[in-house]
Design a protein around this motif. Structure first.
Motif, PDB file in Angstrom:
ATOM      1  N   LEU A   1       0.810  -1.217   0.000  1.00 36.93           N
ATOM      2  CA  LEU A   1       0.000   0.000   0.000  1.00 36.93           C
ATOM      3  C   LEU A   1       0.848   1.274   0.000  1.00 36.93           C
ATOM      4  O   LEU A   1       0.487   2.257  -0.644  1.00 36.93           O
ATOM      5  CB  LEU A   1      -0.948  -0.001   1.202  1.00 36.93           C
ATOM      6  N   ALA A   2       1.964   1.252   0.711  1.00 37.43           N
ATOM      7  CA  ALA A   2       2.842   2.429   0.729  1.00 37.43           C
ATOM      8  C   ALA A   2       3.423   2.685  -0.665  1.00 37.43           C
ATOM      9  O   ALA A   2       3.498   3.836  -1.118  1.00 37.43           O
ATOM     10  CB  ALA A   2       3.959   2.242   1.753  1.00 37.43           C
ATOM     11  N   ASP A   3       3.827   1.609  -1.353  1.00 35.70           N
ATOM     12  CA  ASP A   3       4.331   1.749  -2.722  1.00 35.70           C
ATOM     13  C   ASP A   3       3.246   2.297  -3.636  1.00 35.70           C
ATOM     14  O   ASP A   3       3.497   3.156  -4.482  1.00 35.70           O
ATOM     15  CB  ASP A   3       4.813   0.406  -3.268  1.00 35.70           C
ATOM     16  N   ALA A   4       2.033   1.777  -3.476  1.00 29.72           N
ATOM     17  CA  ALA A   4       0.912   2.216  -4.311  1.00 29.72           C
ATOM     18  C   ALA A   4       0.627   3.696  -4.107  1.00 29.72           C
ATOM     19  O   ALA A   4       0.430   4.441  -5.070  1.00 29.72           O
ATOM     20  CB  ALA A   4      -0.332   1.381  -4.009  1.00 29.72           C
ATOM     21  N   GLN A   5       0.618   4.140  -2.847  1.00 28.99           N
ATOM     22  CA  GLN A   5       0.350   5.547  -2.553  1.00 28.99           C
ATOM     23  C   GLN A   5       1.424   6.446  -3.154  1.00 28.99           C
ATOM     24  O   GLN A   5       1.119   7.465  -3.774  1.00 28.99           O
ATOM     25  CB  GLN A   5       0.268   5.770  -1.046  1.00 28.99           C
ATOM     26  N   ALA A   6       2.682   6.057  -3.011  1.00 29.44           N
ATOM     27  CA  ALA A   6       3.776   6.845  -3.576  1.00 29.44           C
ATOM     28  C   ALA A   6       3.694   6.901  -5.096  1.00 29.44           C
ATOM     29  O   ALA A   6       3.876   7.965  -5.709  1.00 29.44           O
ATOM     30  CB  ALA A   6       5.120   6.263  -3.135  1.00 29.44           C
ATOM     31  N   PHE A   7       3.387   5.763  -5.714  1.00 25.51           N
ATOM     32  CA  PHE A   7       3.276   5.682  -7.169  1.00 25.51           C
ATOM     33  C   PHE A   7       2.136   6.562  -7.684  1.00 25.51           C
ATOM     34  O   PHE A   7       2.295   7.318  -8.651  1.00 25.51           O
ATOM     35  CB  PHE A   7       3.079   4.220  -7.575  1.00 25.51           C
ATOM     36  N   VAL A   8       0.993   6.485  -7.027  1.00 28.68           N
ATOM     37  CA  VAL A   8      -0.167   7.288  -7.435  1.00 28.68           C
ATOM     38  C   VAL A   8       0.128   8.777  -7.257  1.00 28.68           C
ATOM     39  O   VAL A   8      -0.237   9.592  -8.114  1.00 28.68           O
ATOM     40  CB  VAL A   8      -1.427   6.864  -6.643  1.00 28.68           C
ATOM     41  N   ASN A   9       0.807   9.137  -6.174  1.00 28.53           N
ATOM     42  CA  ASN A   9       1.156  10.552  -5.961  1.00 28.53           C
ATOM     43  C   ASN A   9       2.049  11.077  -7.076  1.00 28.53           C
ATOM     44  O   ASN A   9       1.876  12.201  -7.540  1.00 28.53           O
ATOM     45  CB  ASN A   9       1.841  10.731  -4.615  1.00 28.53           C
TER      46      ASN A   9
ATOM     47  N   THR B   1      -6.656  14.312 -12.902  1.00 27.44           N
ATOM     48  CA  THR B   1      -6.678  14.176 -11.454  1.00 27.44           C
ATOM     49  C   THR B   1      -7.020  12.746 -11.082  1.00 27.44           C
ATOM     50  O   THR B   1      -7.997  12.189 -11.590  1.00 27.44           O
ATOM     51  CB  THR B   1      -7.732  15.128 -10.847  1.00 27.44           C
ATOM     52  N   CYS B   2      -6.241  12.170 -10.180  1.00 27.24           N
ATOM     53  CA  CYS B   2      -6.538  10.824  -9.682  1.00 27.24           C
ATOM     54  C   CYS B   2      -7.704  10.931  -8.710  1.00 27.24           C
ATOM     55  O   CYS B   2      -7.614  11.596  -7.685  1.00 27.24           O
ATOM     56  CB  CYS B   2      -5.317  10.221  -9.002  1.00 27.24           C
ATOM     57  N   GLU B   3      -8.818  10.296  -9.044  1.00 23.78           N
ATOM     58  CA  GLU B   3     -10.009  10.345  -8.199  1.00 23.78           C
ATOM     59  C   GLU B   3      -9.978   9.234  -7.157  1.00 23.78           C
ATOM     60  O   GLU B   3     -10.412   9.413  -6.033  1.00 23.78           O
ATOM     61  CB  GLU B   3     -11.254  10.244  -9.091  1.00 23.78           C
ATOM     62  N   SER B   4      -9.441   8.059  -7.531  1.00 23.93           N
ATOM     63  CA  SER B   4      -9.321   6.948  -6.582  1.00 23.93           C
ATOM     64  C   SER B   4      -8.325   5.938  -7.136  1.00 23.93           C
ATOM     65  O   SER B   4      -8.020   5.933  -8.327  1.00 23.93           O
ATOM     66  CB  SER B   4     -10.674   6.273  -6.341  1.00 23.93           C
ATOM     67  N   ALA B   5      -7.831   5.088  -6.245  1.00 22.31           N
ATOM     68  CA  ALA B   5      -6.904   4.036  -6.645  1.00 22.31           C
ATOM     69  C   ALA B   5      -7.135   2.820  -5.761  1.00 22.31           C
ATOM     70  O   ALA B   5      -7.481   2.959  -4.588  1.00 22.31           O
ATOM     71  CB  ALA B   5      -5.462   4.513  -6.532  1.00 22.31           C
ATOM     72  N   GLN B   6      -6.954   1.639  -6.350  1.00 24.63           N
ATOM     73  CA  GLN B   6      -7.115   0.387  -5.617  1.00 24.63           C
ATOM     74  C   GLN B   6      -5.959  -0.537  -5.941  1.00 24.63           C
ATOM     75  O   GLN B   6      -5.569  -0.664  -7.100  1.00 24.63           O
ATOM     76  CB  GLN B   6      -8.412  -0.317  -6.009  1.00 24.63           C
ATOM     77  N   LEU B   7      -5.430  -1.178  -4.917  1.00 22.46           N
ATOM     78  CA  LEU B   7      -4.431  -2.222  -5.106  1.00 22.46           C
ATOM     79  C   LEU B   7      -5.182  -3.546  -5.036  1.00 22.46           C
ATOM     80  O   LEU B   7      -5.763  -3.885  -4.003  1.00 22.46           O
ATOM     81  CB  LEU B   7      -3.348  -2.142  -4.038  1.00 22.46           C
ATOM     82  N   ILE B   8      -5.203  -4.270  -6.149  1.00 20.55           N
ATOM     83  CA  ILE B   8      -5.998  -5.490  -6.268  1.00 20.55           C
ATOM     84  C   ILE B   8      -5.068  -6.706  -6.254  1.00 20.55           C
ATOM     85  O   ILE B   8      -4.114  -6.755  -7.021  1.00 20.55           O
ATOM     86  CB  ILE B   8      -6.822  -5.476  -7.564  1.00 20.55           C
TER      87      ILE B   8
END
Length: 78
Positions: free
Chosen positions: A45-53, A62-69
């Motif tokens: 999740l930390a990697d995903a948040q950094a990547f999305v940022n 604009t990124c409205e939402s993101a999910q790690l599946i």
């Protein structure tokens, strides 16, 4: 009693799914597009948040939402 259990292989696949706000229609309703990116199994999740940022910072949208599946395959034989 000893049971002989054949080796089973388990596969984990991860994807990052991002929902982008790309604009508005003539009725001022938001228009979204979804982008799915395959990521490494160790991606958390930390990697995903950094990547999305980073993507959000350099994108025109604009990124409205993101999910790690996470998808787990238990093999062909059950």
């Amino acid at each position: 009693m000893i049971f002989d259990i054949p080796e089973r292989r388990f596969f984990i696949m991860k994807r990052l799914s991002i929902r982008w706000l790309i604009g508005y229609d003539e009725n001022n309703k938001p228009i979204y597009r979804r982008q799915t990116i395959s990521v490494d199994d160790f991606f958390d999740l930390a990697d995903a948040q950094a990547f999305v940022n980073i993507l959000d910072k350099y994108s025109n949208y604009t990124c409205e939402s993101a999910q790690l599946i996470t998808t787990e395959s238990v093999g062909d034989t059950l």
